[in-house]
Motif scaffolding. Structure first.
Motif, short mmCIF file in Angstrom:
data_model
loop_
_atom_site.label_atom_id
_atom_site.label_comp_id
_atom_site.label_asym_id
_atom_site.label_seq_id
_atom_site.Cartn_x
_atom_site.Cartn_y
_atom_site.Cartn_z
N ASP A 151 0.96 -1.36 -0.03
CA ASP A 151 -0.15 -0.04 -0.04
C ASP A 151 0.89 1.32 -0.13
O ASP A 151 0.60 2.42 -0.64
CB ASP A 151 -1.07 -0.07 1.17
CG ASP A 151 -2.25 -0.85 1.21
OD1 ASP A 151 -2.56 -1.33 -0.11
OD2 ASP A 151 -2.69 -1.34 2.14
N GLU A 152 1.99 1.23 0.71
CA GLU A 152 2.81 2.41 0.84
C GLU A 152 3.33 2.71 -0.40
O GLU A 152 3.55 3.83 -0.70
CB GLU A 152 3.79 2.27 2.05
CG GLU A 152 4.55 3.36 2.52
CD GLU A 152 5.88 2.81 2.90
OE1 GLU A 152 5.99 2.13 3.68
OE2 GLU A 152 7.09 3.63 2.44
N PHE B 157 4.04 5.37 -5.66
CA PHE B 157 4.09 5.36 -6.88
C PHE B 157 3.20 6.37 -7.65
O PHE B 157 3.56 6.83 -8.69
CB PHE B 157 3.78 3.99 -7.36
CG PHE B 157 3.69 3.77 -8.75
CD1 PHE B 157 4.91 3.54 -9.57
CD2 PHE B 157 2.49 3.59 -9.37
CE1 PHE B 157 4.79 3.20 -10.93
CE2 PHE B 157 2.22 3.37 -10.70
CZ PHE B 157 3.37 2.85 -11.65
N PHE B 158 1.86 6.35 -7.24
CA PHE B 158 0.94 7.20 -7.99
C PHE B 158 1.14 8.58 -7.79
O PHE B 158 0.94 9.36 -8.88
CB PHE B 158 -0.53 6.59 -7.33
CG PHE B 158 -1.43 5.89 -8.21
CD1 PHE B 158 -2.02 6.30 -9.66
CD2 PHE B 158 -1.09 4.65 -8.13
CE1 PHE B 158 -2.65 5.69 -10.23
CE2 PHE B 158 -2.03 3.60 -9.04
CZ PHE B 158 -2.51 4.42 -10.28
N ASN C 60 13.58 7.25 -14.16
CA ASN C 60 12.48 8.18 -13.59
C ASN C 60 11.31 7.96 -14.00
O ASN C 60 11.08 6.90 -14.90
CB ASN C 60 12.96 9.58 -14.11
CG ASN C 60 12.94 9.67 -15.65
OD1 ASN C 60 11.93 9.66 -16.33
ND2 ASN C 60 14.19 9.81 -16.25
N PHE C 61 10.33 8.79 -13.40
CA PHE C 61 8.77 8.23 -13.62
C PHE C 61 7.96 9.07 -14.91
O PHE C 61 6.97 9.07 -15.01
CB PHE C 61 8.12 8.58 -12.27
CG PHE C 61 8.31 7.35 -11.48
CD1 PHE C 61 7.49 6.60 -11.18
CD2 PHE C 61 9.34 7.72 -10.75
CE1 PHE C 61 7.93 5.61 -10.00
CE2 PHE C 61 9.81 6.65 -9.59
CZ PHE C 61 8.80 5.69 -9.04
N SER C 62 9.00 9.79 -15.58
CA SER C 62 8.43 10.90 -16.40
C SER C 62 8.23 10.30 -17.97
O SER C 62 9.59 9.92 -18.62
CB SER C 62 9.18 12.14 -16.51
OG SER C 62 9.12 12.89 -17.52
N VAL C 63 7.31 9.91 -18.80
CA VAL C 63 7.11 9.71 -19.85
C VAL C 63 7.78 10.72 -21.02
O VAL C 63 8.39 10.36 -21.93
CB VAL C 63 5.68 9.12 -20.33
CG1 VAL C 63 5.65 8.93 -21.73
CG2 VAL C 63 4.95 8.16 -19.65
N GLU D 122 -5.43 1.64 -5.07
CA GLU D 122 -4.84 3.08 -5.04
C GLU D 122 -5.24 3.70 -6.49
O GLU D 122 -5.74 5.19 -6.59
CB GLU D 122 -3.42 3.38 -5.13
CG GLU D 122 -2.81 4.68 -5.17
CD GLU D 122 -3.27 5.20 -3.48
OE1 GLU D 122 -3.87 4.75 -2.67
OE2 GLU D 122 -2.64 6.41 -3.32
N SER D 123 -5.41 3.08 -7.63
CA SER D 123 -5.68 3.54 -8.82
C SER D 123 -7.39 3.98 -8.84
O SER D 123 -7.61 4.77 -9.36
CB SER D 123 -5.71 2.46 -9.91
OG SER D 123 -6.15 2.92 -11.31
#
Ligand code: GUN
Ligand code: ZN
Length: 462
Positions: A126-127, A132-133, A344-347, A161-162
């Protein structure tokens, strides 16, 4: 192709507007004249109702049609684009992103598998899902095709979470029953399929959530697991269930697959033989692909995820978009971060890396094609091109708001570029950490960089 026509964010019919410069794609600029593949509104207005776009165009044309439209967010010095779509990443690798590795297989054994083993613990899952989101939404990603791991807890955590944000994602339990630490391995092959089916029943088409059958990759599944996974996928294909896995990432992996499955023609043929290659299949990486494999992927309408920062970081191999987009047998391609192989998380930041990967091989990649791969192209790769990835009537109202003045220097530099695509290329290349100002999901601003409470779940009000 299903269009999901139910209200996804019922607002009792209230109209909402978003105004600013706006870009959306209508066709594939790798296959057709680029200038015919997009719409650019210099002062655009998107009208949203019940989570979907009902009208889009220049403000001066659209606004007079909606006398009841009072609530309009205005974004200046920005470019509004469809929410970006990440075609392949592992939320469970968020805790080990950026870890050292000598090679893909070494990195998996040393960092990835021990980290994924921890997701049996629901509180931990969960954490991580929460963190992530916040990362993907702050970067303007609104849909993603996400690997969980072996445990049901890891699947529930990401879908829960989604659901809180009302985002459209694809995820599923990872199937892996050999050549892994016992702490991560499926203890029982038949049991792994039964659990997959239970999770599919629970999550597929619950709100905007979509389910995938996810064998990690051929080497970590026994032939029996691949066979049962293929049968399950085929039984549920008409309901829109996906198949998501890795393919042809690095030579050592391909050699391993050849040793394990000597009777198959190639790596793609292993998946094909077990019924895993079909119209809802998504294959990550595809760096070292033989011509007959591209043909199989084309014939079946599969989607492929291009993961440039991950391929560079892990020293895998280079994706060849000109092979994928061969006019004779084009394959659908979308952009992906592949976190935690990606750094990184950036598309959006992947686009600058994709350009460099192409340049290393005597090709280039311009801003029009790149932005397409991050939005509509990615939606096509995920077989969602009628649902997300475009700002057009009937589509789910997911958007990112790219800041055209993200830093003092970028703002100063961009004044010397005279059109929006030149500016976008500079932004892709300068690669600020994050140039996304706000993110809309089903018409709601769930992320706003400049708001005190940056993130909002779907049921929260300010
Ligand atoms: N192949 C199998 N598993 C993985 C993974 O977790 N990351 C990457 N990059 N490749 C894989
Ligand atoms: Zn991956």
């Amino acid at each position: 192709m299903t269009t999901h026509n139910m209200p996804i964010n019922p607002t009792g019919g209230t109209l909402k507007g978003v105004r600013g410069m706006m870009l959306t794609f209508t066709d594939d600029p790798f296959l057709r004249d680029e200038s015919q593949c997009y719409k650019l509104y210099n002062d655009g207005l998107a009208v949203i109702q019940d989570g979907r776009f009902v009208d889009v165009g220049e403000y001066s044309d659209i606004e007079p049609k909606y006398p009841n439209l009072k609530d309009i967010d205005v974004h200046e010095d920005a470019l509004i684009i469809p929410g970006m779509i990440d075609c392949h990443l592992h939320y469970v690798q968020s805790p080990m992103i950026g870890s050292f590795g000598d090679s893909l297989l070494d990195w998996l054994n040393t960092y990835t598998f021990p980290t994924e083993s921890k997701f049996k613990d629901k509180e931990f899952a969960d954490e991580v899902a929460r963190m992530f989101f916040r990362q993907i939404l702050s970067q303007g990603t609104t849909s993603a095709n996400i690997f969980a791991t072996t445990f049901a807890t890891s699947v529930d955590a990401i879908f829960e979470e989604s659901e809180r944000y009302n985002t459209r994602i694809i995820s599923g339990k990872v199937l892996q029953d050999r050549d892994l630490p016992d702490s991560l391995k499926d203890p029982n092959t038949e049991g792994s399929i039964i659990l997959t089916e239970e999770l599919m029943k629970k999550w597929h088409h619950r709100g905007r959530q979509l389910y995938a059958v996810v064998p990690r990759f051929a080497p970590t599944s026994t032939p029996l697991q691949l066979q049962l996974a293929g049968e399950l996928y085929q039984r549920n294909l008409d309901q829109g269930v996906y198949m998501h896995t890795h393919l042809d990432e690095v030579q050592s992996e391909i050699d391993w697959v050849t040793r394990l499955f000597p009777e198959r023609k190639n790596y793609t043929d292993v998946y094909d033989y077990y019924g895993l290659i079909d119209r809802n299949s998504v294959l990550a990486h595809c760096c070292i692909v033989r011509e007959e494999e591209w043909q199989t992927l084309h014939r079946n309408g599969c989607g492929v995820a291009h993961c440039p920062s991950s391929n560079l970081f892990l020293g895998d191999g280079e994706f060849k978009y000109w092979e994928a987009k061969n006019q004779e047998r084009p394959v659908k391609v979308g952009m992906a971060t592949d976190v935690g192989g990606g750094t990184n998380f950036s598309v959006f930041r992947q686009l600058g890396e994709a350009y460099k990967v192409a340049m290393l091989q005597d090709h280039s990649l311009n801003a029009i094609r790149s932005l397409y791969l991050a939005t509509r192209g990615a939606a096509e790769a995920l077989h969602l091109e009628n649902t997300v990835g475009s700002i057009a009537p009937g589509y789910e109202a997911d958007m990112a708001v790219l800041d055209l003045k993200p830093s003092e220097f970028a703002a100063w530099r961009l004044q010397f570029s005279d059109d929006i695509f030149k500016k976008l290329f500079v932004l892709m290349t300068l690669g600020p950490d994050n140039n996304n100002r706000a993110t809309y999901v089903a018409g709601r601003k769930v992320y706003d960089r400049d708001r005190e409470q940056q993130f909002l779940y779907a049921d929260m009000t300010l």
